[in-house]
Design a protein around this motif. Structure first.
Motif, PDB file in Angstrom:
ATOM      1  N   GLY A  74       0.810  -1.463   0.078  1.00 52.13           N
ATOM      2  CA  GLY A  74       0.697   0.204  -0.322  1.00 52.13           C
ATOM      3  C   GLY A  74       0.447   1.353  -0.047  1.00 52.13           C
ATOM      4  O   GLY A  74       0.036   2.758  -0.026  1.00 52.13           O
ATOM      5  N   THR A  75       2.027   1.154  -0.136  1.00 47.63           N
ATOM      6  CA  THR A  75       3.113   2.305  -0.184  1.00 47.63           C
ATOM      7  C   THR A  75       3.725   2.168  -1.416  1.00 47.63           C
ATOM      8  O   THR A  75       3.249   1.051  -2.767  1.00 47.63           O
ATOM      9  CB  THR A  75       4.007   2.165   1.099  1.00 47.63           C
ATOM     10  N   SER A  76       4.174   3.758  -2.300  1.00 52.05           N
ATOM     11  CA  SER A  76       4.464   3.586  -2.890  1.00 52.05           C
ATOM     12  C   SER A  76       5.676   5.141  -3.046  1.00 52.05           C
ATOM     13  O   SER A  76       5.427   6.067  -2.072  1.00 52.05           O
ATOM     14  CB  SER A  76       3.721   4.524  -4.202  1.00 52.05           C
ATOM     15  N   PRO A  77       6.873   4.806  -2.586  1.00 53.72           N
ATOM     16  CA  PRO A  77       7.653   3.286  -2.904  1.00 53.72           C
ATOM     17  C   PRO A  77       7.161   1.972  -2.503  1.00 53.72           C
ATOM     18  O   PRO A  77       7.187   2.127  -1.643  1.00 53.72           O
ATOM     19  CB  PRO A  77       9.155   3.878  -3.576  1.00 53.72           C
ATOM     20  N   LEU A  78       7.372   1.665  -2.551  1.00 52.24           N
ATOM     21  CA  LEU A  78       7.238   0.113  -1.811  1.00 52.24           C
ATOM     22  C   LEU A  78       8.058  -0.061  -0.826  1.00 52.24           C
ATOM     23  O   LEU A  78       9.104   0.131  -0.831  1.00 52.24           O
ATOM     24  CB  LEU A  78       7.586  -1.447  -3.367  1.00 52.24           C
ATOM     25  N   THR A  79       7.865  -0.434   0.085  1.00 51.13           N
ATOM     26  CA  THR A  79       8.573  -0.739   2.010  1.00 51.13           C
ATOM     27  C   THR A  79       8.688  -1.707   2.315  1.00 51.13           C
ATOM     28  O   THR A  79       7.718  -2.902   1.448  1.00 51.13           O
ATOM     29  CB  THR A  79       8.352   0.323   2.198  1.00 51.13           C
ATOM     30  N   LEU A  80       9.296  -1.940   2.704  1.00 55.10           N
ATOM     31  CA  LEU A  80       9.673  -3.310   3.390  1.00 55.10           C
ATOM     32  C   LEU A  80       8.612  -4.147   4.992  1.00 55.10           C
ATOM     33  O   LEU A  80       8.975  -2.419   5.771  1.00 55.10           O
ATOM     34  CB  LEU A  80      10.958  -4.226   3.488  1.00 55.10           C
ATOM     35  N   THR A  81       8.159  -4.827   5.045  1.00 56.78           N
ATOM     36  CA  THR A  81       7.791  -4.878   6.242  1.00 56.78           C
ATOM     37  C   THR A  81       8.646  -4.992   7.447  1.00 56.78           C
ATOM     38  O   THR A  81      10.411  -5.487   7.165  1.00 56.78           O
ATOM     39  CB  THR A  81       7.097  -6.094   6.147  1.00 56.78           C
ATOM     40  N   GLN A  82       8.196  -5.695   8.923  1.00 59.29           N
ATOM     41  CA  GLN A  82       9.404  -6.158   9.254  1.00 59.29           C
ATOM     42  C   GLN A  82      10.157  -7.395   8.931  1.00 59.29           C
ATOM     43  O   GLN A  82      11.074  -7.113   8.922  1.00 59.29           O
ATOM     44  CB  GLN A  82       8.987  -6.128  10.638  1.00 59.29           C
ATOM     45  N   ALA A  83       9.212  -8.052   8.899  1.00 56.29           N
ATOM     46  CA  ALA A  83      10.108  -9.687   8.523  1.00 56.29           C
ATOM     47  C   ALA A  83      10.935  -9.359   6.912  1.00 56.29           C
ATOM     48  O   ALA A  83      11.786  -9.588   6.786  1.00 56.29           O
ATOM     49  CB  ALA A  83       8.471 -10.393   8.093  1.00 56.29           C
ATOM     50  N   GLY A  84      10.124  -8.405   6.068  1.00 57.10           N
ATOM     51  CA  GLY A  84      10.229  -8.028   4.781  1.00 57.10           C
ATOM     52  C   GLY A  84      12.201  -7.509   5.194  1.00 57.10           C
ATOM     53  O   GLY A  84      13.170  -8.096   4.345  1.00 57.10           O
ATOM     54  N   GLU A  85      11.960  -6.522   6.132  1.00 55.30           N
ATOM     55  CA  GLU A  85      13.741  -6.154   6.314  1.00 55.30           C
ATOM     56  C   GLU A  85      14.820  -6.942   7.114  1.00 55.30           C
ATOM     57  O   GLU A  85      15.744  -7.451   6.391  1.00 55.30           O
ATOM     58  CB  GLU A  85      13.641  -4.827   7.670  1.00 55.30           C
ATOM     59  N   ARG A  86      14.326  -8.113   7.456  1.00 49.88           N
ATOM     60  CA  ARG A  86      14.889  -9.617   8.133  1.00 49.88           C
ATOM     61  C   ARG A  86      14.921 -10.144   6.706  1.00 49.88           C
ATOM     62  O   ARG A  86      16.462 -10.785   6.757  1.00 49.88           O
ATOM     63  CB  ARG A  86      14.321 -10.113   9.268  1.00 49.88           C
ATOM     64  N   TYR A  87      14.379 -10.852   6.361  1.00 51.73           N
ATOM     65  CA  TYR A  87      14.707 -11.617   4.888  1.00 51.73           C
ATOM     66  C   TYR A  87      15.338 -10.778   3.952  1.00 51.73           C
ATOM     67  O   TYR A  87      16.814 -11.108   3.331  1.00 51.73           O
ATOM     68  CB  TYR A  87      13.270 -11.676   4.167  1.00 51.73           C
ATOM     69  N   VAL A  88      15.557  -9.494   4.068  1.00 49.28           N
ATOM     70  CA  VAL A  88      16.820  -8.790   3.467  1.00 49.28           C
ATOM     71  C   VAL A  88      18.331  -9.038   3.776  1.00 49.28           C
ATOM     72  O   VAL A  88      18.868  -9.369   3.399  1.00 49.28           O
ATOM     73  CB  VAL A  88      16.241  -7.192   2.615  1.00 49.28           C
ATOM     74  N   ARG A  89      17.618  -8.966   4.593  1.00 48.49           N
ATOM     75  CA  ARG A  89      18.901  -8.539   5.265  1.00 48.49           C
ATOM     76  C   ARG A  89      19.963 -10.053   5.222  1.00 48.49           C
ATOM     77  O   ARG A  89      21.326  -9.945   5.198  1.00 48.49           O
ATOM     78  CB  ARG A  89      19.178  -7.800   7.624  1.00 48.49           C
ATOM     79  N   THR A  90      19.366 -10.720   5.670  1.00 51.55           N
ATOM     80  CA  THR A  90      19.487 -12.121   5.309  1.00 51.55           C
ATOM     81  C   THR A  90      19.807 -12.706   4.247  1.00 51.55           C
ATOM     82  O   THR A  90      21.397 -13.506   4.118  1.00 51.55           O
ATOM     83  CB  THR A  90      18.428 -13.333   6.277  1.00 51.55           C
ATOM     84  N   ALA A  91      19.437 -12.271   3.236  1.00 53.26           N
ATOM     85  CA  ALA A  91      19.599 -12.495   1.614  1.00 53.26           C
ATOM     86  C   ALA A  91      20.859 -11.993   1.152  1.00 53.26           C
ATOM     87  O   ALA A  91      21.721 -12.461   0.740  1.00 53.26           O
ATOM     88  CB  ALA A  91      18.302 -12.056   1.209  1.00 53.26           C
ATOM     89  N   ARG A  92      21.109 -11.190   1.697  1.00 54.59           N
ATOM     90  CA  ARG A  92      22.679  -9.661   1.493  1.00 54.59           C
ATOM     91  C   ARG A  92      23.621 -10.594   1.760  1.00 54.59           C
ATOM     92  O   ARG A  92      24.209 -10.780   1.341  1.00 54.59           O
ATOM     93  CB  ARG A  92      21.907  -8.255   1.931  1.00 54.59           C
TER      94      ARG A  92
END
Length: 295
Positions: free
Chosen positions: A51-69
């Motif tokens: 629902g945001t523009s630009p697209l933002t990460l959820t708290q779970a998304g931030e953890r996912y992206v940090r781990t993915a990197r």
């Protein structure tokens, strides 16, 4: 998390827009949206706030992206480590050879190798030539430098250079003039005293083959397990000896001997490298072999 999943999620997080990420990933926008929804379903949590523009990460998304990197960084580090091992920019090469050959070869090869591969260490396993092959077979050495005379057929091999076996005499022999040195016929040294290596040594087998080919029957044989001892005993007058030319170059004799080629063309054997068939030679291994060829 597989590599495709990580790549897609990180690209969306980077672009903060599914359409733009889909363009850069060369997939359709609906396909990418479906892919993200499937990943979120598997995780049981949303990664992006749609629902945001630009697209933002959820708290779970931030953890996912940090781990993915972190995983991407580890994967890249692994690839670099494997690349370094393949080209051997760092690491160690274990070289098996006799102590005599180590003395006669390495001072002329290792300085150039070290300039080309400053972070690659050469470790030598020095033993008798007959043990070098076995050290290669059991993995105690990656590459062995040996005379390719009667070597085992179970190992890969590569000729490096030819070496002459020369006749050492404490006194003048009847000889003919050659292009490099005077030479003698082996028939003319029949029934002479000889100093030889003990049986089982590769050089002894070569010397016995020379004796057999020319019908030479030494009057007496004095044996030693060391090439340099054989040479020094010959120079001291204990008999004739057949030794590699590299031994002659290294030694300071008791008395300066007479050195002859065996026959007009001389008797040469091939010195080469051997390694196990399942050993992958790196760029550093291959460069070391080239330097040994051009020593």
């Amino acid at each position: 998390m597989d590599s495709k999943q990580i790549q897609y999620i990180l690209k969306v997080a980077e672009c903060q827009n599914i359409t733009r990420a889909a363009e850069q990933l060369y997939v359709s926008q609906p396909a990418l949206s479906h892919f993200i929804s499937k990943v979120e379903e598997e995780l049981g949590a949303r990664i992006f706030n749609r629902g945001t523009s630009p697209l933002t990460l959820t708290q779970a998304g931030e953890r996912y992206v940090r781990t993915a990197r972190m995983m991407m960084s580890l994967e890249e580090s692994l690839k670099q480590d494997i690349e370094n091992l393949r080209d051997c920019q760092t690491g160690e090469i274990v070289l098996g050879l006799s102590d005599m050959r180590a003395t006669s070869l390495l001072p002329f090869v290792l300085p150039d190798f070290s300039r080309l591969y400053p972070n690659v260490k050469i470790r030598t396993v020095e033993s008798s030539s007959r043990e070098v092959e076995e050290n290669v077979r059991r993995g105690a050495a990656e590459i062995g430098i040996i005379p390719l005379f009667d070597q085992g057929q179970d190992l890969a091999s590569m000729p490096l250079y030819d070496e002459e076996l020369v006749l050492v005499s404490p006194q003048d022999l009847q000889s003919s003039r050659g292009s490099v040195r005077n030479w003698v016929s082996m028939e003319d040294v029949n029934e002479k005293d000889f100093v030889v290596l003990t049986r089982g040594n590769r050089l002894r087998r070569a010397v016995d083959a020379i004796f057999l080919e020319h019908g030479v029957k030494p009057r007496s044989l004095l044996e030693s397990s060391n090439n340099m001892t054989v040479y020094m005993l010959a120079t001291a007058g204990m008999g004739l000896a057949i030794v590699p030319e590299s031994v002659v170059r290294m030694m300071n004799p008791v008395r300066v001997p007479k050195i002859y080629s065996i026959g007009k063309a001389g008797f040469h054997w091939s010195i080469g490298a051997v390694w196990r068939e399942d050993t992958a030679l790196t760029g550093a291994h291959q460069q070391l072999l080239r330097l040994l060829q051009n020593r």
